[in-house]
Motif scaffolding. Structure first.
Motif, PDB file in Angstrom:
ATOM      1  N   MET A  18      19.578  29.152  38.857  1.00  0.00           N
ATOM      2  CA  MET A  18      19.098  30.022  37.780  1.00  0.00           C
ATOM      3  C   MET A  18      19.711  29.562  36.464  1.00  0.00           C
ATOM      4  N   ASP A  19      18.930  29.653  35.385  1.00  0.00           N
ATOM      5  CA  ASP A  19      19.433  29.102  34.126  1.00  0.00           C
ATOM      6  C   ASP A  19      19.812  30.140  33.086  1.00  0.00           C
ATOM      7  N   GLY A  20      20.110  31.376  33.508  1.00  0.00           N
ATOM      8  CA  GLY A  20      20.579  32.357  32.537  1.00  0.00           C
ATOM      9  C   GLY A  20      19.526  33.380  32.192  1.00  0.00           C
ATOM     10  N   PRO A  21      19.648  34.010  31.000  1.00  0.00           N
ATOM     11  CA  PRO A  21      18.733  35.081  30.620  1.00  0.00           C
ATOM     12  C   PRO A  21      17.265  34.636  30.629  1.00  0.00           C
ATOM     13  N   LYS A  22      16.381  35.634  30.784  1.00  0.00           N
ATOM     14  CA  LYS A  22      14.941  35.377  30.962  1.00  0.00           C
ATOM     15  C   LYS A  22      14.360  34.407  29.924  1.00  0.00           C
ATOM     16  N   GLU A  23      14.677  34.660  28.667  1.00  0.00           N
ATOM     17  CA  GLU A  23      14.096  33.859  27.592  1.00  0.00           C
ATOM     18  C   GLU A  23      14.379  32.356  27.784  1.00  0.00           C
ATOM     19  N   TYR A  24      15.567  32.045  28.295  1.00  0.00           N
ATOM     20  CA  TYR A  24      15.924  30.637  28.471  1.00  0.00           C
ATOM     21  C   TYR A  24      15.469  30.102  29.819  1.00  0.00           C
ATOM     22  N   HIS A  25      15.710  30.894  30.856  1.00  0.00           N
ATOM     23  CA  HIS A  25      15.309  30.469  32.203  1.00  0.00           C
ATOM     24  C   HIS A  25      13.806  30.149  32.214  1.00  0.00           C
ATOM     25  N   ASP A  26      13.017  31.032  31.576  1.00  0.00           N
ATOM     26  CA  ASP A  26      11.560  30.864  31.617  1.00  0.00           C
ATOM     27  C   ASP A  26      11.050  29.701  30.768  1.00  0.00           C
ATOM     28  N   LYS A  27      11.918  29.166  29.923  1.00  0.00           N
ATOM     29  CA  LYS A  27      11.509  28.009  29.128  1.00  0.00           C
ATOM     30  C   LYS A  27      11.526  26.734  29.976  1.00  0.00           C
ATOM     31  N   TYR A  28      12.440  26.674  30.937  1.00  0.00           N
ATOM     32  CA  TYR A  28      12.629  25.437  31.702  1.00  0.00           C
ATOM     33  C   TYR A  28      12.150  25.551  33.149  1.00  0.00           C
ATOM     34  N   ARG A  29      12.455  26.695  33.776  1.00  0.00           N
ATOM     35  CA  ARG A  29      12.159  26.829  35.206  1.00  0.00           C
ATOM     36  C   ARG A  29      10.822  27.546  35.359  1.00  0.00           C
ATOM     37  N   VAL A  30       9.759  26.746  35.260  1.00  0.00           N
ATOM     38  CA  VAL A  30       8.403  27.301  35.200  1.00  0.00           C
ATOM     39  C   VAL A  30       7.568  26.883  36.409  1.00  0.00           C
ATOM     40  N   PHE A  31       6.555  27.724  36.701  1.00  0.00           N
ATOM     41  CA  PHE A  31       5.577  27.362  37.717  1.00  0.00           C
ATOM     42  C   PHE A  31       4.669  26.266  37.141  1.00  0.00           C
ATOM     43  N   HIS A  32       3.819  25.717  38.002  1.00  0.00           N
ATOM     44  CA  HIS A  32       2.955  24.623  37.531  1.00  0.00           C
ATOM     45  C   HIS A  32       1.943  25.088  36.482  1.00  0.00           C
ATOM     46  N   ASN A  33       1.705  26.411  36.404  1.00  0.00           N
ATOM     47  CA  ASN A  33       0.804  26.924  35.354  1.00  0.00           C
ATOM     48  C   ASN A  33       1.565  27.281  34.078  1.00  0.00           C
ATOM     49  N   GLY A  34       2.854  26.973  34.045  1.00  0.00           N
ATOM     50  CA  GLY A  34       3.640  27.211  32.834  1.00  0.00           C
ATOM     51  C   GLY A  34       4.333  28.567  32.801  1.00  0.00           C
ATOM     52  N   LYS A  35       4.007  29.442  33.746  1.00  0.00           N
ATOM     53  CA  LYS A  35       4.635  30.782  33.760  1.00  0.00           C
ATOM     54  C   LYS A  35       6.101  30.668  34.206  1.00  0.00           C
ATOM     55  N   GLY A  36       6.953  31.451  33.578  1.00  0.00           N
ATOM     56  CA  GLY A  36       8.363  31.414  33.932  1.00  0.00           C
ATOM     57  C   GLY A  36       8.639  32.089  35.276  1.00  0.00           C
ATOM     58  N   SER A  37       9.755  31.708  35.910  1.00  0.00           N
ATOM     59  CA  SER A  37      10.047  32.219  37.257  1.00  0.00           C
ATOM     60  C   SER A  37      11.188  33.242  37.260  1.00  0.00           C
ATOM     61  N   TYR A  38      11.646  33.664  36.069  1.00  0.00           N
ATOM     62  CA  TYR A  38      12.839  34.517  35.988  1.00  0.00           C
ATOM     63  C   TYR A  38      12.731  35.777  36.849  1.00  0.00           C
ATOM     64  N   ASP A  39      11.603  36.498  36.713  1.00  0.00           N
ATOM     65  CA  ASP A  39      11.508  37.800  37.404  1.00  0.00           C
ATOM     66  C   ASP A  39      11.658  37.633  38.918  1.00  0.00           C
ATOM     67  N   GLU A  40      11.015  36.610  39.472  1.00  0.00           N
ATOM     68  CA  GLU A  40      11.105  36.367  40.917  1.00  0.00           C
ATOM     69  C   GLU A  40      12.542  36.009  41.317  1.00  0.00           C
ATOM     70  N   VAL A  41      13.191  35.180  40.495  1.00  0.00           N
ATOM     71  CA  VAL A  41      14.532  34.721  40.843  1.00  0.00           C
ATOM     72  C   VAL A  41      15.539  35.871  40.710  1.00  0.00           C
ATOM     73  N   ARG A  42      15.379  36.664  39.660  1.00  0.00           N
ATOM     74  CA  ARG A  42      16.274  37.824  39.484  1.00  0.00           C
ATOM     75  C   ARG A  42      16.159  38.759  40.692  1.00  0.00           C
ATOM     76  N   HIS A  43      14.918  38.974  41.137  1.00  0.00           N
ATOM     77  CA  HIS A  43      14.701  39.843  42.300  1.00  0.00           C
ATOM     78  C   HIS A  43      15.414  39.268  43.530  1.00  0.00           C
TER      79      HIS A  43
END
Ligand code: SF4
Length: 413
Positions: A124-149
């Protein structure tokens, strides 16, 4: 000796992280690999491991389930794999670990890993805003919510810890607070992958390893201060390892210290190779013809790149050998030393950062100890400026030409 094996059980990923060494840093050979490791390959590997164990008197192994994304490997394959290992090597101890991006990691997965005694680590790369910038699905959507869960439900289900890549765009306080808010008991940090010809985004090429340019050290020192001053601090392996090294303990890994790297990668097709992040040097650098279907495990020791990798803290550039913090830094991680011009014959891209960070931690430790204890431990204050100046005058004098040739062998010049 190799005692830790990273099993690439899936060669594809459900995320498309921008900095990923597997898919986005120069090597496309994963496309020629089977998508999943077969049970036949696991069985063959376990049989070879059993022979290797007997021949070398080894009774403890770490098996890391990795990918791609290892949660793409079917659940029943995990059961079968653990059964095969424990039955084939019934007198050995296994430390089973899985390192996952956390997407889809639900109660059922945790129950399975608990049953199989597999420790779970999540990236995990930290808060949502940053995590979702780098750790994205192939459609560009961020994965933060799934990882936080996945982290939240894992807190009381034996989740081992969180692994983060240092991102200078996040302040150390924000990162620390995020992990505190999530009640994460343990986290570790990785410096971004990269080398002199493919630098991480946050490094200015014209300034790299110049006097006073230490963006990662400055960031890490701030985080160290926050962590140290927190009475309820989580476990942080990165800092603990550096403190132990400063105190003279023989610890370390492929990143720091002088210990040998007893880690090998088994690809989905059974190929036996060095750590796969080394692939970021250039296409195919890790490829060899060693496969557990046709070779014994010891064959990996004959691979010239594996020789450099396993001895990477001994096979270092001349500057490193003369560096006052060599026993702590170990010349850095092999990938971070690479350049097309000189192969691995360079100090790491994080050289000045390491000098500054280690100097800070060493001086901080000295300040907290009585004088006589420092004398007993032979701990003396060190200065970033003095070390840099000392190293500037060292260019040649490599004592072992044979080692230099091995490091230069991967030059593309
Ligand atoms: S700090 Fe730099 S010179 Fe010293 S051991 Fe590390 S990479 Fe080598």
């Amino acid at each position: 000796m190799v005692t830790s094996f990273v099993l690439k059980v899936a060669s594809r990923c459900n995320l498309n992280c921008s900095y990923c060494y597997m898919y986005n840093l120069g090597d496309k050979t994963y496309l020629k690999q089977p998508k999943f490791m077969s049970i036949h390959t696991i069985k063959t590997f376990a049989e070879k491991l059993s022979r290797y164990s007997t021949e070398n008197g080894l009774k403890a192994f770490q098996i890391v389930f990795h990918g791609g994304e290892p949660l793409l490997f079917p659940k029943e394959f995990y059961k079968e794999s653990v059964r095969i290992f424990t039955e084939t090597l019934n007198d050995s101890y296994f430390d089973f670990v899985i390192q996952t991006n956390g997407v889809g990691l639900d109660e059922d997965w945790y129950a399975l890993f608990d049953e199989l005694n597999i420790r779970v680590g999540i990236s995990m790369d930290g808060p949502k805003e940053y995590h979702d910038k780098y750790r994205v699905f192939h459609n560009g959507k961020g994965s933060y919510d799934e990882v936080r869960h996945a982290i939240q439900i894992g807190l009381d289900k034996g989740m081992h810890g969180v692994l983060s890549v240092v991102n200078l765009n996040i302040t150390p306080r924000e990162l620390y607070q995020e992990f505190k808010n999530l009640n994460i008991p343990s986290f570790n940090l990785l410096l971004p992958d990269g080398h002199f010809d493919k630098l991480p985004d946050d490094i200015l090429p014209e300034k790299i390893n110049t006097h006073g340019y230490t963006p990662f050290a400055d960031w890490l020192i701030e985080l160290f201060q926050i962590w140290k001053n927190d009475p309820d601090r989580p476990n942080m392996r990165f800092f603990k390892t550096l403190i132990q090294l400063v105190a003279g303990e023989e610890v370390g890994d492929q990143m720091v210290g002088l210990k040998k790297n007893g880690v090998a990668v088994v690809e989905t097709n059974g190929n036996l190779e060095v750590a796969d992040s080394i692939r970021a040097c250039y296409e195919g650098i890790t490829r060899n013809n060693i496969n557990i279907h046709t070779h014994e495990i010891a064959a990996i020791l004959e691979d010239p790149l594996f020789d450099v990798y396993i001895n990477s803290h001994q096979m270092v550039n001349a500057k490193c050998l003369h560096c006052p913090i060599y026993e702590i830094c170990g010349g850095g991680f092999l990938l971070n030393r690479y350049s097309n011009e000189k192969g691995f014959d360079n100090p790491t891209i994080y050289c000045h950062d390491m000098i500054k960070l280690v100097s800070y931690i060493q001086n901080d430790l000295i300040d907290s100890l009585p004088e006589e204890v420092c004398e007993e431990m032979q701990l003396t204050r060190v200065s970033y400026d003095d070390i840099v100046q000392e190293l500037e005058n060292i260019n040649e004098g490599f004592p072992q030409q044979e080692i230099k040739e091995k490091l230069l062998a991967y030059s593309l010049a």
